[in-house]
Scaffold this motif. Structure first.
Motif, PDB file in Angstrom:
ATOM      1  N   ASP A  36       8.473  10.200  -7.176  1.00  0.00           N
ATOM      2  CA  ASP A  36       8.796   9.037  -6.347  1.00  0.00           C
ATOM      3  C   ASP A  36       7.536   8.559  -5.647  1.00  0.00           C
ATOM      4  O   ASP A  36       6.780   9.354  -5.083  1.00  0.00           O
ATOM      5  CB  ASP A  36       9.857   9.399  -5.296  1.00  0.00           C
ATOM      6  N   LEU A  37       7.315   7.257  -5.688  1.00  0.00           N
ATOM      7  CA  LEU A  37       6.193   6.614  -5.019  1.00  0.00           C
ATOM      8  C   LEU A  37       6.760   5.666  -3.969  1.00  0.00           C
ATOM      9  O   LEU A  37       7.630   4.852  -4.283  1.00  0.00           O
ATOM     10  CB  LEU A  37       5.344   5.824  -6.015  1.00  0.00           C
ATOM     11  N   THR A  38       6.299   5.776  -2.725  1.00  0.00           N
ATOM     12  CA  THR A  38       6.821   4.961  -1.632  1.00  0.00           C
ATOM     13  C   THR A  38       5.727   4.040  -1.119  1.00  0.00           C
ATOM     14  O   THR A  38       4.588   4.467  -0.924  1.00  0.00           O
ATOM     15  CB  THR A  38       7.339   5.862  -0.493  1.00  0.00           C
ATOM     16  N   PHE A  39       6.109   2.777  -0.892  1.00  0.00           N
ATOM     17  CA  PHE A  39       5.163   1.759  -0.469  1.00  0.00           C
ATOM     18  C   PHE A  39       5.686   0.993   0.741  1.00  0.00           C
ATOM     19  O   PHE A  39       6.897   0.784   0.890  1.00  0.00           O
ATOM     20  CB  PHE A  39       4.928   0.735  -1.591  1.00  0.00           C
ATOM     21  N   LYS A  40       4.752   0.548   1.573  1.00  0.00           N
ATOM     22  CA  LYS A  40       5.012  -0.450   2.612  1.00  0.00           C
ATOM     23  C   LYS A  40       4.424  -1.757   2.111  1.00  0.00           C
ATOM     24  O   LYS A  40       3.525  -1.767   1.262  1.00  0.00           O
ATOM     25  CB  LYS A  40       4.331  -0.070   3.932  1.00  0.00           C
ATOM     26  N   TYR A  41       4.884  -2.861   2.663  1.00  0.00           N
ATOM     27  CA  TYR A  41       4.412  -4.181   2.266  1.00  0.00           C
ATOM     28  C   TYR A  41       4.700  -5.125   3.425  1.00  0.00           C
ATOM     29  O   TYR A  41       5.486  -4.809   4.325  1.00  0.00           O
ATOM     30  CB  TYR A  41       5.105  -4.648   0.976  1.00  0.00           C
ATOM     31  N   SER A  42       4.073  -6.288   3.415  1.00  0.00           N
ATOM     32  CA  SER A  42       4.257  -7.212   4.538  1.00  0.00           C
ATOM     33  C   SER A  42       5.549  -8.023   4.408  1.00  0.00           C
ATOM     34  O   SER A  42       6.218  -8.280   5.403  1.00  0.00           O
ATOM     35  CB  SER A  42       3.057  -8.144   4.682  1.00  0.00           C
ATOM     36  N   PHE A  99       0.860  -1.176   0.000  1.00  0.00           N
ATOM     37  CA  PHE A  99       0.000   0.000   0.000  1.00  0.00           C
ATOM     38  C   PHE A  99       0.898   1.228   0.000  1.00  0.00           C
ATOM     39  O   PHE A  99       2.012   1.202   0.503  1.00  0.00           O
ATOM     40  CB  PHE A  99      -0.970   0.010   1.198  1.00  0.00           C
ATOM     41  N   PRO A 100       0.435   2.338  -0.598  1.00  0.00           N
ATOM     42  CA  PRO A 100       1.275   3.534  -0.696  1.00  0.00           C
ATOM     43  C   PRO A 100       1.328   4.288   0.627  1.00  0.00           C
ATOM     44  O   PRO A 100       0.355   4.331   1.379  1.00  0.00           O
ATOM     45  CB  PRO A 100       0.575   4.374  -1.766  1.00  0.00           C
TER      46      PRO A 100
END
Length: 161
Positions: A148-154, A126-127
């Motif tokens: 720039d697009l930053t994401f977190k993930y599991s 998700f962003p």
């Protein structure tokens, strides 16, 4: 012994299921680092370090070219806005009922023969940030702006194809 080529940093494909337009405009992606904590075991002589019990994944950041209709920008912008519910619960509800809160993504590294070689799969992304779009009327060259697009993930997995 088989001779190996170096990884070619310009041969990759990046796809995010939720962002179909963005895959055509990805310029850079950095494979995130991982780290773990440590447990300290105290002794009268010195501290002994033992492996930690959980892994921490760094953020995933993409740099994408901004197209003239802002498709590559707005896909992530709209997703982030819907996640944060700035104007009401209806935006978030539409997000959950539609594509959902999370999306998986795949980074495919290509061999020097341009064949898929390594597949890195990011789960439940998700962003968390959409960067700025630099516009400059005094520029002497006409380079496409990037964001720039930053994401977190599991988590992510690495698979040799």
């Amino acid at each position: 012994m088989q001779v190996q080529n170096y990884l070619n940093p310009t041969e990759f494909r990046f796809t995010i299921k939720r962002l179909p337009s963005t895959k055509f405009f990805v310029q850079t992606v950095t494979v995130p680092g991982i780290s773990s904590g440590v447990t300290e075991q105290m002794t009268p002589f010195k501290t002994i370090y033992r492996p930690g019990d959980k892994v921490t994944f760094d953020d995933l950041t993409l740099t994408v070219v901004v197209d003239e209709n802002l498709d590559s920008y707005l896909e992530t912008w709209n997703w982030l806005i819907a996640l944060t519910k700035p104007e009401g619960y209806n935006q978030y509800e539409a997000l959950v009922a539609g594509d959902g809160v999370y999306s998986d993504a795949t980074l495919t590294l290509l061999s020097n023969s341009k064949n898929p070689n390594i597949e890195i799969t990011f789960k439940d992304m998700f962003p968390t940030a959409v960067g700025t779009i630099p516009l400059n009327i005094s520029s002497t060259t006409v380079d496409a702006p990037t964001v720039d697009l930053t994401f977190k993930y599991s988590s992510y997995t690495v698979k040799v194809i």
